[in-house]
Write an enzyme that holds these catalytic residues in place. Structure first.
Site, PDB file in Angstrom:
ATOM      1  N   LYS A 255       3.640  -3.476   5.003  1.00 43.30           N
ATOM      2  CA  LYS A 255       4.987  -3.119   4.888  1.00 43.30           C
ATOM      3  C   LYS A 255       5.057  -1.654   5.486  1.00 43.30           C
ATOM      4  O   LYS A 255       6.099  -1.235   5.734  1.00 43.30           O
ATOM      5  CB  LYS A 255       5.185  -3.363   3.430  1.00 43.30           C
ATOM      6  CG  LYS A 255       5.794  -4.612   3.097  1.00 43.30           C
ATOM      7  CD  LYS A 255       6.423  -4.848   1.831  1.00 43.30           C
ATOM      8  CE  LYS A 255       5.409  -4.687   0.663  1.00 43.30           C
ATOM      9  NZ  LYS A 255       5.943  -4.990  -0.627  1.00 43.30           N
ATOM     10  N   ARG A 256       4.222  -1.069   5.254  1.00 40.82           N
ATOM     11  CA  ARG A 256       3.769   0.602   5.767  1.00 40.82           C
ATOM     12  C   ARG A 256       4.470   0.442   7.261  1.00 40.82           C
ATOM     13  O   ARG A 256       4.725   1.465   7.839  1.00 40.82           O
ATOM     14  CB  ARG A 256       2.706   1.116   5.190  1.00 40.82           C
ATOM     15  CG  ARG A 256       2.726   2.304   4.625  1.00 40.82           C
ATOM     16  CD  ARG A 256       1.354   2.755   3.902  1.00 40.82           C
ATOM     17  NE  ARG A 256       0.370   2.027   4.065  1.00 40.82           N
ATOM     18  CZ  ARG A 256      -0.708   2.226   5.313  1.00 40.82           C
ATOM     19  NH1 ARG A 256      -0.521   3.196   5.995  1.00 40.82           N
ATOM     20  NH2 ARG A 256      -1.584   1.326   5.350  1.00 40.82           N
TER      21      ARG A 256
END
Ligand code: GLU
Length: 488
Positions: A255-256
């Protein structure tokens, strides 16, 4: 399908915006539950209080519902094994911890976090062959341990991993798999919450889960889980570990690093849930019919087989998803597409409080762009010229600079032809313009309508011109032509 009804679950942790992997797992879990006439359960694993994010649980429900991946038991709807939220099951876990302590399979550990951090640092510095907890607390009473440094008042409980722990197991997808030797895993934390490892085993057992299907990252935990099943005298479920999704550069989707790792991203971008669902069906899994990517969930279920899952981490290829999205957009009826575009535009703030007139106009205009849409988000910008007041329509300066010497004559002839036109519809508009420009002025059809398009849409690339003029109406179309005429 001869398999007996299976019970499967997805067990996300509410630690933020739901991960696309949660949808991927849910899809395969649900498919097998359907294929066997069994059940699919949603359980919320919220025992990690440090990583807990309150809004996350609702986002999990919303995104999975959006995808049509519906569960028959879960925290929001209850079920025979409620509660389905682990934080509400703390009393359930405690007796099993006591049972493991009594049997000598588990022990209290009073080591402070500082001591554990020091131990880890020492092991790393000395490149120790054996790492992990050094069992300082094993066999000691509280009083004995309290005499030694690094003591903490509130203990945790650890598993006593035996020397001969079984490290291999049979995976439904992978066959024989082996994992590294585990550390003395904490099963009950100082805050009284169980860790994932204890809670997952207790709940999967009590909830009658027959198949534990989860991501590859849990392979290394499975030997610990199998020990717990054995110690507690329970039959173990089948395990299937799905491959991890990868970016085009083969790194694990996070997600980063990748917005597409967040499920809400797909909703915000204007993907159709059926396209994303179809796309997820094709990750590490062959098309239902060879060479044909498009398949319904029902077709996927009817042909479902764990043996078809490829263990190589599939590349998350947005180009393929976009192609599927375009396909599903084209497959919608005009009314349905209108509904979806309006719903999207209002929800995502592309459109604030449309008037009744604008709402009706957008629904009528959407079919003009249906063939070319990749995402729902593109519809309103592509059709913006229809909603701009005539006086405010901007003319693309590059396109204006490129107009030929005939442009003024074209706009003048078009204006005359359209001013006197009887019925205002796209066929009549096209016929009148053709007569006036192609036959009347002798301009090739390829060039004849360019200046009219520029006047009406402000651009030299636009959705179909004659239909756009029909929707705008005569007055507006003529006003736009007059405005361009003044600049030529
Ligand atoms: N709570 C775990 C997760 O978030 C579930 C893993 C499992 O399915 O056992 O991934």
């Amino acid at each position: 399908m001869t398999a007996s009804p299976a019970r499967l679950r997805v067990a996300p942790s509410p630690t933020g915006d739901p991960h696309v992997g949660t949808a991927y797992m849910s899809l395969f879990n649900l498919a097998y539950a359907r294929a066997t006439g069994g059940q699919f359960v949603l359980r919320i694993e919220d025992t990690d209080r440090a990583r807990y994010v309150a809004s996350s649980e609702q986002q999990i429900y919303d995104t999975l519902h959006w995808l049509g991946l519906d569960w028959s038991e879960g925290p929001d709807i209850g079920g025979p094994y409620a509660p389905y939220r682990q934080s509400e099951r703390l009393d359930t876990y405690r007796p099993f911890v006591d049972q493991l302590l009594e049997a000598g399979h588990a022990y209290y550990c009073w080591c402070s976090t500082e001591r554990l951090a020091e131990l880890r640092a020492e092991q790393q510095a000395s490149k120790a062959a054996v790492t992990g907890y050094d069992r300082l607390c094993l066999g000691k009473t509280r009083e004995e341990r309290a005499q030694l440094p690094g003591f903490s008042e509130t203990p945790v409980v650890r598993m006593l991993i035996p020397d001969d722990v079984e490290l291999s197991f049979t995976d439904v997808i992978r066959g024989e798999v082996s994992a590294p030797r585990p550390d003395d895993q904490v099963i009950l934390k100082a805050d009284g919450f169980p860790t994932y490892h204890l809670a997952v085993v207790v709940d999967d057992h009590l909830m009658g889960i027959t198949h534990v299907v989860r991501g590859e990252e849990w392979i290394s935990s499975t030997p610990k889980h199998l020990l717990l099943y054995r110690w507690l005298g329970w039959a173990e479920p089948a395990f299937a570990h799905m491959p991890l999704l990868r970016n085009t550069d083969k790194s694990k989707i996070s997600k980063r690093k990748n917005p597409a790792a967040r499920l809400t991203w797909f909703v915000e971008q204007g993907y159709l849930p059926e396209a994303l669902r179809n796309f997820l069906q094709l990750l590490a899994y062959p098309p239902v019919v060879e060479g044909e990517d498009v398949a319904s969930f029902e077709e996927f279920v009817a042909a479902f087989d764990w043996a078809k899952v490829n263990t190589t981490g599939p590349i998350f290829d947005l180009a393929k998803l976009n192609a599927l999205n375009g396909h599903y957009i084209r497959a919608l009826s005009a009314d349905e597409l209108g509904d979806r575009v309006v719903e999207f535009a209002v929800r995502e703030g592309q459109w604030t409080q449309p008037s009744e007139h604008d709402d009706a106009l957008l629904r009528k205009a959407v079919p003009l762009v249906q063939e070319r849409l990749v995402l729902l988000s593109e519809a309103v910008p592509k059709l913006a010229y229809l909603f701009t007041p005539d006086a405010e329509l901007e003319i693309d300066p590059d396109a204006l600079a490129k107009t030929g010497p005939d442009a003024a004559a074209v706009v003048a002839a078009a204006t005359t032809a359209l001013a006197g036109l009887g019925e205002w519809n796209h066929e009549a508009i096209q016929a009148a313009l053709r007569e006036a420009l192609v036959e009347g002025l002798g301009i090739k059809p390829k060039f004849a309508f360019g200046p009219v398009r520029l006047a009406v849409t402000g651009s030299n690339v636009s959705p179909p011109l004659f239909e756009s003029m029909e929707l705008l109406g005569r007055e507006s179309s003529l006003a736009r032509m007059a405005k361009l005429a003044a600049r030529l």
